[in-house]
Design a protein around this motif. Sequence first.
Motif, PDB file in Angstrom:
ATOM      1  N   ASP A 153      29.944  35.875  39.014  1.00  0.00           N
ATOM      2  CA  ASP A 153      30.449  34.507  39.032  1.00  0.00           C
ATOM      3  C   ASP A 153      31.546  34.311  40.073  1.00  0.00           C
ATOM      4  O   ASP A 153      32.187  33.252  40.111  1.00  0.00           O
ATOM      5  N   HIS A 154      31.744  35.302  40.950  1.00  0.00           N
ATOM      6  CA  HIS A 154      32.639  35.165  42.091  1.00  0.00           C
ATOM      7  C   HIS A 154      31.847  34.942  43.383  1.00  0.00           C
ATOM      8  O   HIS A 154      32.436  34.960  44.465  1.00  0.00           O
ATOM      9  N   TYR A 156      29.375  33.456  46.475  1.00  0.00           N
ATOM     10  CA  TYR A 156      29.424  32.309  47.375  1.00  0.00           C
ATOM     11  C   TYR A 156      28.380  31.284  46.936  1.00  0.00           C
ATOM     12  O   TYR A 156      27.243  31.634  46.608  1.00  0.00           O
ATOM     13  N   HIS A 178      29.719  37.931  34.475  1.00  0.00           N
ATOM     14  CA  HIS A 178      31.111  37.455  34.445  1.00  0.00           C
ATOM     15  C   HIS A 178      32.055  38.618  34.731  1.00  0.00           C
ATOM     16  O   HIS A 178      31.997  39.664  34.072  1.00  0.00           O
ATOM     17  N   LEU A 181      39.075  37.491  36.391  1.00  0.00           N
ATOM     18  CA  LEU A 181      39.852  37.451  37.624  1.00  0.00           C
ATOM     19  C   LEU A 181      40.760  38.659  37.760  1.00  0.00           C
ATOM     20  O   LEU A 181      40.982  39.161  38.868  1.00  0.00           O
ATOM     21  N   THR A 215      35.175  38.629  47.808  1.00  0.00           N
ATOM     22  CA  THR A 215      34.699  37.381  47.226  1.00  0.00           C
ATOM     23  C   THR A 215      35.346  36.185  47.923  1.00  0.00           C
ATOM     24  O   THR A 215      36.517  36.210  48.283  1.00  0.00           O
ATOM     25  N   PRO A 217      35.645  32.673  46.765  1.00  0.00           N
ATOM     26  CA  PRO A 217      36.557  31.778  46.046  1.00  0.00           C
ATOM     27  C   PRO A 217      37.797  32.458  45.498  1.00  0.00           C
ATOM     28  O   PRO A 217      38.811  31.795  45.267  1.00  0.00           O
ATOM     29  N   THR A 218      37.733  33.785  45.290  1.00  0.00           N
ATOM     30  CA  THR A 218      38.830  34.470  44.600  1.00  0.00           C
ATOM     31  C   THR A 218      39.486  35.585  45.401  1.00  0.00           C
ATOM     32  O   THR A 218      40.420  36.227  44.918  1.00  0.00           O
ATOM     33  N   THR A 404      40.509  26.531  46.652  1.00  0.00           N
ATOM     34  CA  THR A 404      39.306  26.956  45.959  1.00  0.00           C
ATOM     35  C   THR A 404      39.404  26.642  44.475  1.00  0.00           C
ATOM     36  O   THR A 404      40.492  26.432  43.933  1.00  0.00           O
ATOM     37  N   SER A 405      38.253  26.604  43.857  1.00  0.00           N
ATOM     38  CA  SER A 405      38.181  26.341  42.420  1.00  0.00           C
ATOM     39  C   SER A 405      37.294  27.411  41.805  1.00  0.00           C
ATOM     40  O   SER A 405      36.181  27.655  42.280  1.00  0.00           O
ATOM     41  N   TRP A 406      37.800  28.047  40.749  1.00  0.00           N
ATOM     42  CA  TRP A 406      37.020  29.085  40.077  1.00  0.00           C
ATOM     43  C   TRP A 406      37.345  29.054  38.593  1.00  0.00           C
ATOM     44  O   TRP A 406      38.524  29.071  38.205  1.00  0.00           O
ATOM     45  N   ASP A 407      36.310  28.968  37.786  1.00  0.00           N
ATOM     46  CA  ASP A 407      36.458  29.010  36.332  1.00  0.00           C
ATOM     47  C   ASP A 407      37.438  27.950  35.830  1.00  0.00           C
ATOM     48  O   ASP A 407      38.240  28.203  34.931  1.00  0.00           O
TER      49      ASP A 407
END
Length: 436
Positions: A153-154, A156, A178, A181, A215, A217-218, A404-407
Motif C-alpha cells: 500500500d506504499h 506508486y 499493508h 508507516l 516508496t 508517497p512515503t 503526499t497523502s497516504w492512509d
Amino acid sequence: MAVSPHTVTGHDAEAPDGPGADRRDGDTLATRRAQNGLPEPEADDRSNDLSDPKNIEDWALDTRVRHLNHGSFGAVPRAAITVRQTLREEMEANPDAWFRQLPDRIARARGDIAAFLRVPAGHLAFVPNASAGVSTVLNSSVLPPGGRILLSDHGYGSVAMGARRAAARAGLRVETVHVPLDADDEAVESAFARALTGDGATPAGATLVIVDQITSPTARLFPVAAVVRRAHLAGARVLVDGAHAPGMLADPLAHAGDADFWTGNLHKWACAPRGTAALVARGPHGRELTPLTDSWGAQEPFPANFDHQGTLDLTSWLSAADATGFIEARYGWDRARAHMSRLAGLAQATLARALRQDLTGVTVGEAPAMRLVPLPAGLATEPLCAAELQRHIARETGCETSITSWDGRGFLRLSAHLYNTPEDYEYLAELLPGCL
C-alpha cells in the motif's frame, strides 16, 4: 482541510527574499538560523558540505524558485542539455543516416548506463520511465488464470492501476499488502511473507510480487533483497520498482538482491534527460520481455529488441551518461550521495520544528535523500487535496514541494539534491506555517 486557490496569506512578492528573488544571492543564512533556533553545522559537516548557492548554475533551473521536489521530475544539468541539443541537430540534419545507425548508438549508450548501475549491458534495456518498465513486465510475463499480483500500500499509483488492468485482462487478482508507516525492515519482510504464505489457493509460480525499492508517497527504503528471498522461497517472481534508486543508491541492483526484474528512472536522482529509465532482467527472464511497441528489432533477443524504437526521439537515452558523468566529474557521486542524505536530514528537522510536528513513526527506514514531515491534522488527507495544497504553497512561497497523502494522512515530502542548500529549507520553514 482544502485550501482555496484564492487564499491570501500575507506573504507577498514584495517581501525581502520573497517569491521572485534570486536565491543565488546567498542572503541571511546566519540570521535565519538564529531566528529559527537552528544550530550551526558541526565541523565535520562543513568539511564535507557541497552546499553552494552557485551550484544551481550547473542546472537550467529558474533561480527565482526554490526547487525542493527533485524526486518528482528531476533536473537536467546544462552539460547534458547541451549534448542532447547537439544530437537533435544531428538528427534533423540527416534523418536517414540518423535512424539507420540509431540502434547501434543505443546499444553503446546502454553499455555506459549499465556500467553506472553496475550490471552487465546484456541485462539492461532502455525504457521511457519506470512505469513503462513495470508495464513491459506485466505485458510480457504470463501468469496462469487464478494467479495473483502482490503490491504494497506504499506503491506508486500508476503502477497499481497498471497491475489492475493487467490482472483484469489475464484473469488474475491483485492483493495489497499493508505495511505500517513505522515498520522496520523485519516488519516489512514479515508483512510480505505473510501475504506470500497465507494463501493456499494460488499454485507455485503463479504470483508476481511488485515491491518498491524507495516508496514514492512515503519515502521509505524497503529491504527488497529480503522480500525477494521470501518470495523465491514461496515460488513467486519479483519485480522491483526502483523508480527513485538510480543515483540515490550507489548500487541499486545489489540492494535488490536476486530480483527477477528491476526498473528504475534515470531522470530523477541520476539527472538524465526525462524519458530515460532502465529495465533489468537477469538470467532467462529477459527472453520473456518484449517492448510495448513492436518495431524492426522485434525478432532480436533481449535487450537488443528494445534498441529499435522506430522514429522516436531517443536523444535522451544517448545523453543520459553525459548527465551521470558530469556529476561524477564535478562533484563525485559518493560525496554527492552523502551530501544529499545529510541535507535531507537537516531539511526534515528544520520543517518539523517549524510546523511543530512530531517525527515519531516517520524516521524508520527512511530513503537517503528524500524525507517526510507530517502535516497538521486535517491537511492533504486525500490526493486531490494534496495536489491543491502543493499548488497553493508554490504560489504563496515560490517553493516547489511535494505534498503526499497516504492512509488518510498528509505529508510534506522533501527532496535534497546538489543544487539545494540549507537556506532553501529555512526559507520554506519561515513561510510555510502561514500558508497552512
